[in-house]
Design an enzyme around this catalytic site. Sequence first.
Site, PDB file in Angstrom:
ATOM      1  CG  ASP A  84      61.269 -18.752  -6.049  1.00 46.78           C
ATOM      2  OD1 ASP A  84      60.987 -19.232  -4.926  1.00 46.78           O
ATOM      3  OD2 ASP A  84      60.562 -18.955  -7.065  1.00 46.78           O
ATOM      4  NE  ARG A  93      51.313 -12.500  -3.212  1.00 44.50           N
ATOM      5  CZ  ARG A  93      51.312 -13.824  -3.401  1.00 44.50           C
ATOM      6  NH1 ARG A  93      52.335 -14.535  -3.018  1.00 44.50           N
ATOM      7  NH2 ARG A  93      50.302 -14.421  -4.026  1.00 44.50           N
ATOM      8  CB  CYS A 123      58.474 -15.017  -3.930  1.00 49.74           C
ATOM      9  SG  CYS A 123      59.105 -16.595  -4.498  1.00 49.74           S
ATOM     10  NE  ARG A 134      49.954 -20.939  -6.087  1.00 53.66           N
ATOM     11  CZ  ARG A 134      50.802 -20.569  -5.123  1.00 53.66           C
ATOM     12  NH1 ARG A 134      51.231 -21.455  -4.251  1.00 53.66           N
ATOM     13  NH2 ARG A 134      51.219 -19.332  -5.032  1.00 53.66           N
TER      14      ARG A 134
HETATM   15  N1  NVA Z   1      58.820 -20.720  -7.986  1.00 55.12           N
HETATM   16  C1  NVA Z   1      58.065 -21.212  -6.852  1.00 55.12           C
HETATM   17  C2  NVA Z   1      57.266 -20.104  -6.268  1.00 55.12           C
HETATM   18  C3  NVA Z   1      56.405 -20.473  -5.118  1.00 55.12           C
HETATM   19  C4  NVA Z   1      55.583 -19.328  -4.628  1.00 55.12           C
HETATM   20  C5  NVA Z   1      57.174 -22.358  -7.301  1.00 55.12           C
HETATM   21  O1  NVA Z   1      56.603 -22.286  -8.387  1.00 55.12           O
HETATM   22  O2  NVA Z   1      57.059 -23.342  -6.552  1.00 55.12           O
HETATM   23  N1   CP Z   2      54.947 -16.646  -2.580  1.00 56.27           N
HETATM   24  C1   CP Z   2      53.877 -17.454  -2.655  1.00 56.27           C
HETATM   25  O1   CP Z   2      53.102 -17.415  -3.599  1.00 56.27           O
HETATM   26  O2   CP Z   2      53.725 -18.274  -1.577  1.00 56.27           O
HETATM   27  P1   CP Z   2      52.687 -19.472  -1.430  1.00 56.27           P
HETATM   28  O3   CP Z   2      53.133 -20.577  -2.338  1.00 56.27           O
HETATM   29  O4   CP Z   2      52.746 -19.850   0.008  1.00 56.27           O
HETATM   30  O5   CP Z   2      51.319 -18.981  -1.823  1.00 56.27           O
END
Ligand code: NVA
Ligand code: CP
Length: 308
Positions: free
Chosen positions: A221, A289, A261, A103
Amino acid sequence: MKRDLLSILDLSKEELESLLDSAASLKASRAGGEPAPYLPGRTLGMIFEKASTRTRISFEVGMYELGGTALFLSSQDLQLGRGEEIRDTARVLSRYVSAIMIRAYRHDTIEEMARYATIPVINALSDREHPCQLLADILTLREHFGATEDLTVAWVGDGNNVCNSLILSSALAGYAVRVAAPEGYLPPADLVEEAAARGGRVSIAATPRDAVRDADVIYTDTWTSMGSEDEQNERVSAFAGYTVDRDLVDEAADDAVVLHCLPAHRGEEITDDVMEGEKSLIWDQAENRLHAQKALLVRLIGKQETLD
Ligand code: NVA
Ligand code: CP
């Protein structure tokens, strides 16, 4: 030859279908208390530049349930945080673990990791895409509606990473995607074109109401994704009128469902009553998930035939 999942479009339509079949069967066997030891001796390295609840826990529990191990690697604790290069980290990790889940703030970082790693790399969210989220979302819609081809999914809110993967997934899942986002927050045009070139059906609606009219699914979201926190105030103003509330949900089809999400900000992009309401599939979506990513992991680092 190693396979990565950097974009939802790294899967073909057929691969997505078979992956979701595997996810459904893993979900059923887990509910029946059957073990799923498909990844003994395998290790997943999980690099996080940003916070996570669902992604971290579902990958970690998923590896455990498959008989393997997961390592939580905060980029701040790795030498990456002190400037060690991505390409060096990629090659070193490739000597220790079976796959890398990452991530990152920048999609480029994940692409570079994949270029230099000799093992599969999974995008666990970047500024461009969140493909693992869509695996769970499509599984959830398939469970609920039986098939996704004839659905219309309305996205109401920021044209962000999740929206981008949703748009691209139209080319795989077959549903039509209608996006309503304020000026300046629309998804990138090149991405909409890419989806269309691959057979996706994507349109931009003038208002949230236009997007959700008779839609089967309403998806939203956060207005402020991780990394944009300093824009929070201007975003709250820009997104006025984009809250998914009961009135908006009433414009959709009678049997419409609501996705998010997570994490959610009740009172901003979605109201408390919609989140808690009977149309919400949000908790199934979060659970899925786990099942979808277990199927992905078996496909990338296991022996797929064990699941066929
Ligand atoms: N769009 C959000 C999704 C989190 C899972 C972000 O990038 O923070
Ligand atoms: N939806 C999602 O990816 O959640 P987290 O940021 O908690 O991993």
